[in-house]
Design a protein around this motif. Structure first.
Motif: not given
Length: 290
Positions: A265-290
């Motif tokens: 699997a790739y994430a954000d355009g970068e090699r992330f890891g072999d499947l299987p992978l468990t992914v969960e959402v982390v609400p409100g985890a990052l503040t950005v200038y936008a």
């Protein structure tokens, strides 16, 4: 009190061709009265280490100059910290900047977004102890990403287009097992993508409709189709028009496990890891200038 920002450029992008733009960004920030601490890592690992040290030392923000890979490094450092991230888009895909409505081809305009000080809180996706911001690709889209990353030429979206044609020649459907918030699916498909954001690969809206701050992940499945169907559908990815295809499925979940044999699997355009992978959402985890 003067805001002090750490400025972190991509250590390998452009073979120095972005140096002038990075210097111009630093000058624009200083002209606006901000303190700038310039960091220079020799590689991704050192860049992350320098960023962690700067944040631990109390900088008021971390500004990265590069593409989604640099944003990914920053996400590992800043997740849950409340320290804002500034993005000066200088990469190939720039999907995070695009999703946030930030300038893509104007570094000084992007610097002005940091100067303004306006921030937004967004979610992150997490697998184990690693985070990503935009899309995790686990299928045809991941194979394209791997092929594109190995290509020195051309740049930009054309690279992804050529990679798609190359991958199509040998690609076969993948047997997936999915756990979608506790519901199990077994299906043969061309791809599974897990979206916190809505695009990857320089504007390909594979997970069209995903929102960075809704507390959910969008899992998109494209079931088995002839390869010619992928070729016909590809142009529609830029507009989200692929969502009307009979092979398209979208599931909105808080947690997903994706399993398939022999898939990286790739994430954000970068090699992330072999499947299987468990992914969960982390609400409100990052503040950005936008």
């Amino acid at each position: 009190m003067t805001r002090v920002l750490a400025l972190l450029p991509n250590p390998v992008a452009g073979k120095g061709r972005n140096d002038a733009a990075v210097s111009a960004v630093a000058a624009r920030l200083r002209e606006a009265g901000l303190g700038v601490r310039e960091l220079r890592g020799a590689d991704a690992a050192e860049s992350e280490r320098l960023a962690r040290a700067a944040v631990a030392d109390g900088v008021d923000g971390l500004v990265v100059c590069g593409g989604d890979g640099m944003v990914n490094i920053a996400a590992q450092v800043l997740a849950g910290s409340g320290v804002p991230l500034g993005i000066i888009a200088m990469g190939t895909g720039n999907d995070t900047a695009r999703s946030l409505g930030l300038p893509i081809k104007d570094p000084l305009a992007a610097a002005d977004a940091v100067v303004s000080g306006r921030t937004r809180v967004i979610d992150l996706a997490r697998s184990g102890d690693r985070y990503f911001v935009t899309v995790l690709a686990a299928g045809f889209d991941a194979a394209v990403n791997e092929r594109a990353n190995a290509m020195a030429w051309p740049k930009g979206q054309l690279k992804y287009s050529l990679a798609i044609l190359a991958v199509l020649k040998a690609f076969r459907p993948i047997h997936y097992t999915l756990d979608l918030d506790g519901e199990t699916r077994h299906v043969d498909g061309m791809l599974v993508s897990v979206g916190n954001g809505d695009s990857m690969g320089g504007g390909l809206k594979v997970t069209h409709g995903a929102e960075l701050d809704d507390g959910l992940l969008d899992v998109v499945l494209f079931t088995s189709v002839p390869r010619r169907e992928l070729i016909k559908t590809y142009p529609k990815l830029f507009s989200g028009g692929h969502t009307g295809h009979p092979a398209y499925e979208r599931h909105r979940v808080r947690r997903v496990t994706v399993a398939a044999p022999g898939v990286v699997a790739y994430a954000d355009g970068e090699r992330f890891g072999d499947l299987p992978l468990t992914v969960e959402v982390v609400p409100g985890a990052l503040t950005v200038y936008a």
